[in-house]
Write a protein that holds these residues in place. Structure first.
Motif, PDB file in Angstrom:
ATOM      1  N   GLU A 236       1.048  -1.216  -0.025  1.00 19.36           N
ATOM      2  CA  GLU A 236       0.060  -0.077   0.054  1.00 19.36           C
ATOM      3  C   GLU A 236       0.958   1.368   0.003  1.00 19.36           C
ATOM      4  O   GLU A 236       1.750   1.549   0.884  1.00 19.36           O
ATOM      5  N   LEU A 237       0.700   2.113  -0.960  1.00 17.75           N
ATOM      6  CA  LEU A 237       1.764   3.387  -1.111  1.00 17.75           C
ATOM      7  C   LEU A 237       0.836   4.463  -1.010  1.00 17.75           C
ATOM      8  O   LEU A 237      -0.239   4.421  -1.528  1.00 17.75           O
ATOM      9  N   SER A 238       1.360   5.634  -0.574  1.00 14.08           N
ATOM     10  CA  SER A 238       0.649   6.721  -0.335  1.00 14.08           C
ATOM     11  C   SER A 238       0.598   7.235  -1.585  1.00 14.08           C
ATOM     12  O   SER A 238       1.178   6.907  -2.755  1.00 14.08           O
ATOM     13  N   ASP A 239      -0.427   8.129  -1.773  1.00 15.55           N
ATOM     14  CA  ASP A 239      -0.894   8.900  -3.016  1.00 15.55           C
ATOM     15  C   ASP A 239       0.467   9.641  -3.608  1.00 15.55           C
ATOM     16  O   ASP A 239       0.455   9.639  -4.791  1.00 15.55           O
ATOM     17  N   GLU A 240       1.133  10.295  -2.657  1.00 23.83           N
ATOM     18  CA  GLU A 240       2.439  11.297  -2.985  1.00 23.83           C
ATOM     19  C   GLU A 240       3.352  10.089  -3.758  1.00 23.83           C
ATOM     20  O   GLU A 240       3.863  10.461  -4.738  1.00 23.83           O
ATOM     21  N   VAL A 241       3.555   8.992  -3.155  1.00 23.24           N
ATOM     22  CA  VAL A 241       4.508   7.966  -3.843  1.00 23.24           C
ATOM     23  C   VAL A 241       4.282   7.613  -5.079  1.00 23.24           C
ATOM     24  O   VAL A 241       4.661   7.343  -6.098  1.00 23.24           O
ATOM     25  N   ILE A 242       2.760   7.338  -5.164  1.00 30.22           N
ATOM     26  CA  ILE A 242       2.240   6.906  -6.381  1.00 30.22           C
ATOM     27  C   ILE A 242       2.095   7.958  -7.619  1.00 30.22           C
ATOM     28  O   ILE A 242       2.622   7.525  -8.742  1.00 30.22           O
ATOM     29  N   GLN A 243       2.076   9.232  -7.181  1.00 29.00           N
ATOM     30  CA  GLN A 243       2.231  10.180  -8.225  1.00 29.00           C
ATOM     31  C   GLN A 243       3.660  10.465  -8.664  1.00 29.00           C
ATOM     32  O   GLN A 243       3.832  10.512  -9.709  1.00 29.00           O
ATOM     33  N   ASP A 244       4.673  10.100  -7.507  1.00 28.08           N
ATOM     34  CA  ASP A 244       5.809  10.316  -8.078  1.00 28.08           C
ATOM     35  C   ASP A 244       6.023   9.144  -9.267  1.00 28.08           C
ATOM     36  O   ASP A 244       6.865   9.377 -10.078  1.00 28.08           O
ATOM     37  N   ILE A 245       5.588   7.743  -8.737  1.00 24.37           N
ATOM     38  CA  ILE A 245       6.117   6.820  -9.900  1.00 24.37           C
ATOM     39  C   ILE A 245       5.256   7.307 -11.225  1.00 24.37           C
ATOM     40  O   ILE A 245       5.952   7.041 -12.377  1.00 24.37           O
ATOM     41  N   ALA A 246       4.158   7.701 -11.180  1.00 24.38           N
ATOM     42  CA  ALA A 246       3.375   8.206 -12.474  1.00 24.38           C
ATOM     43  C   ALA A 246       4.375   9.162 -13.125  1.00 24.38           C
ATOM     44  O   ALA A 246       4.301   9.344 -14.477  1.00 24.38           O
ATOM     45  N   GLU A 247       5.000  10.215 -12.624  1.00 23.15           N
ATOM     46  CA  GLU A 247       5.561  11.399 -13.192  1.00 23.15           C
ATOM     47  C   GLU A 247       6.873  10.738 -13.554  1.00 23.15           C
ATOM     48  O   GLU A 247       7.316  10.984 -14.837  1.00 23.15           O
ATOM     49  N   ALA A 248       7.604   9.715 -13.028  1.00 17.68           N
ATOM     50  CA  ALA A 248       8.605   9.229 -13.593  1.00 17.68           C
ATOM     51  C   ALA A 248       8.386   8.373 -14.699  1.00 17.68           C
ATOM     52  O   ALA A 248       9.139   8.252 -15.821  1.00 17.68           O
ATOM     53  N   ILE A 249       7.238   7.622 -14.838  1.00 16.53           N
ATOM     54  CA  ILE A 249       6.968   6.958 -15.945  1.00 16.53           C
ATOM     55  C   ILE A 249       6.732   7.632 -17.157  1.00 16.53           C
ATOM     56  O   ILE A 249       6.996   7.309 -18.288  1.00 16.53           O
ATOM     57  N   GLY A 250       5.516   8.939 -16.872  1.00 16.53           N
ATOM     58  CA  GLY A 250       5.101   9.635 -17.800  1.00 16.53           C
ATOM     59  C   GLY A 250       6.129  10.220 -18.674  1.00 16.53           C
ATOM     60  O   GLY A 250       6.510  10.360 -19.777  1.00 16.53           O
ATOM     61  N   SER A 251       7.239  11.166 -17.594  1.00 16.45           N
ATOM     62  CA  SER A 251       8.020  11.890 -18.482  1.00 16.45           C
ATOM     63  C   SER A 251       9.269  10.876 -19.045  1.00 16.45           C
ATOM     64  O   SER A 251       9.681  11.192 -20.248  1.00 16.45           O
ATOM     65  N   GLY A 252       9.527   9.676 -18.624  1.00 17.61           N
ATOM     66  CA  GLY A 252      10.373   8.763 -19.196  1.00 17.61           C
ATOM     67  C   GLY A 252      10.029   8.180 -20.478  1.00 17.61           C
ATOM     68  O   GLY A 252      10.788   7.849 -21.321  1.00 17.61           O
ATOM     69  N   ALA A 253       8.560   7.844 -20.468  1.00 15.09           N
ATOM     70  CA  ALA A 253       8.230   7.413 -21.932  1.00 15.09           C
ATOM     71  C   ALA A 253       8.287   8.169 -22.952  1.00 15.09           C
ATOM     72  O   ALA A 253       8.676   7.869 -24.149  1.00 15.09           O
ATOM     73  N   VAL A 254       7.983   9.495 -22.691  1.00  8.58           N
ATOM     74  CA  VAL A 254       8.350  10.611 -23.878  1.00  8.58           C
ATOM     75  C   VAL A 254       9.845  10.842 -24.109  1.00  8.58           C
ATOM     76  O   VAL A 254      10.247  10.891 -25.468  1.00  8.58           O
ATOM     77  N   LYS A 255      10.695  10.879 -23.093  1.00  9.74           N
ATOM     78  CA  LYS A 255      11.906  10.978 -23.306  1.00  9.74           C
ATOM     79  C   LYS A 255      12.782   9.771 -24.243  1.00  9.74           C
ATOM     80  O   LYS A 255      13.472  10.096 -25.032  1.00  9.74           O
ATOM     81  N   TYR A 256      12.253   8.372 -23.825  1.00  7.86           N
ATOM     82  CA  TYR A 256      12.597   7.362 -24.462  1.00  7.86           C
ATOM     83  C   TYR A 256      12.262   7.182 -25.736  1.00  7.86           C
ATOM     84  O   TYR A 256      13.191   6.790 -26.891  1.00  7.86           O
ATOM     85  N   ALA A 257      11.168   7.582 -26.027  1.00  5.52           N
ATOM     86  CA  ALA A 257      10.568   7.539 -27.490  1.00  5.52           C
ATOM     87  C   ALA A 257      11.348   8.438 -28.282  1.00  5.52           C
ATOM     88  O   ALA A 257      11.549   7.788 -29.475  1.00  5.52           O
TER      89      ALA A 257
END
Length: 394
Positions: free
Chosen positions: A226-247
């Motif tokens: 069970e992760l906090s909303d803050e940690v989940i948002q941080d994961i989403a930020e890393a995944i989202g920006s990483g996807a665009v950069k990597y592409a």
């Protein structure tokens, strides 16, 4: 100022010349506009995770230096007045006859217009002088798209004539982003998407993907933290920006490619999300086994190879230095993404065939834990070099 509600080219040129000359009204307007323009850029940089910069000098920083560039080139006999403008002519010599000779010819340049306005070449020459005197670099790299190739060939030629021939100047060009129909995207025509909304969409997609994965793992009875909303948002930020950069970085920079948001935000195959997951999977093994991985870095065990998948993974890990050196030598980040893709596949095959925590012997378990730690560290280092964050859980 003149009425610029419907400016003509001539009006814009006159106002530019007045701004270069320090006209109080123009300078006051520039000072009013600039903070807002800079903040708009900083919003994107913050979203990409690349602030702060060590140094941030816009074109205006060099404006006071431009008259000195022109006067010095005139004094050295490099530049000459021509019909009221200041130009650097062609180097005297034989007229080039072949295409290869024309490519090598040092082109002429305009460094001050008739109306007194300076050019991009003048500004770039000022940056050369300032950077060499301030930072004393061995080389300078300019990452600008291929359509500016002639400008950089011209600018580099003038810099060499001016006396800056000892520093290596490199134009690292890149191809154009095309629409799905294969036509160039042009912001002036309104058919190009802004980067910030794309990054926001990518973060939302990352958040959606995490929640779907969480629900699916819960349904199958997996032990999901069970992760906090803050940690989940941080994961989403890393995944989202990483996807665009990597592409973007996974493309050969010299090639044009089509703008396809769905493909850029994909989570399967050769994508940042897949690489981030491969790293998180490495970390999960140590968490599950309650093992301190740092001991493998101070006193690594012997590597035992009893399965072809272990050998393949070892060979792939040994290729890390080669991939980095090749990417650095040719300014080709897609060499790193290609290496990551091969490494992630090697790790996946390794996991399928080589039990780690339940290995047949303590010695084999230690060996496989070492390979997992090395795989995770190389994955993390590669992604960080591409400006992509890793996360401990996905």
């Amino acid at each position: 100022m003149e009425d610029l509600q419907t400016p003509t080219v001539g009006q814009c040129q006159r106002e530019t010349a007045k701004l270069h000359a320090g006209d109080p009204d123009n300078v006051a307007l520039w000072q009013e506009f600039m903070p807002h323009c800079l903040e708009a850029l900083h919003q994107v940089y913050r979203k990409l995770g690349i602030l702060p910069f060590d140094h941030e000098h816009g074109e205006s920083f060099y404006n006071p230096m431009l008259p000195g560039v022109v006067s010095d080139m005139l004094a050295k006999g490099i530049a000459f007045e021509s019909e009221g403008a200041i130009v650097v002519p062609n180097v005297k010599g034989n007229v080039p006859k072949t295409e290869e000779e024309r490519k090598k010819e040092e082109p002429p340049a305009l460094i001050r217009k008739k109306d007194g306005a300076f050019t991009y070449t003048t500004s770039d020459l000022a940056t050369i002088k300032y950077r060499i005197e301030t930072f004393k670099p061995d080389s300078m790299v300019y990452v600008v798209d291929f359509r500016q190739a002639l400008h950089f060939r011209t600018f580099f030629a003038q810099a060499r004539r001016w006396g800056y021939a000892d520093v290596a100047l490199e134009h690292v060009s890149f191809g154009a982003m095309l629409s799905r129909e294969g036509k160039p995207l042009k912001t002036r025509e309104g058919n190009a998407s802004e980067l910030l909304p794309l990054l926001d969409d990518a973060v939302e997609l990352g958040l959606k993907g995490y929640r779907e994965s969480y629900a699916q793992r819960k349904e199958f009875g997996h032990d999901v933290p069970e992760l906090s909303d803050e940690v989940i948002q941080d994961i989403a930020e890393a995944i989202g920006s990483g996807a665009v950069k990597y592409a973007d970085l996974s493309q050969n920079r010299n090639s044009d490619y089509k703008y396809d948001p769905e493909k850029m935000l994909a989570t399967e195959g050769n994508t940042a999300t897949y690489m981030q997951y491969a790293y998180a999977r490495c970390r999960a093994i140590f968490r599950k086994g309650q093992i301190d991985e740092t001991r493998f870095r101070s006193a690594p065990p012997a590597v035992l190879i009893v399965h072809p998948a272990e050998r393949t993974l070892c060979l792939q890990l040994l290729r890390f230095e080669e991939a980095l050196l090749s990417a650095a030598a040719e300014y080709m980040p897609h060499y790193v993404t290609a290496y990551l893709w091969d490494l992630a596949k090697s790790l996946s095959v390794f996991y399928e065939n080589c039990p780690v925590l339940t290995a047949e012997s303590p010695e084999l378990k230690e060996s496989r834990l070492l390979l997992v730690d090395l795989g995770g560290r190389v994955m993390k280092q590669s992604l960080e070099l591409l400006g992509i964050r890793t996360v401990e859980r996905m």
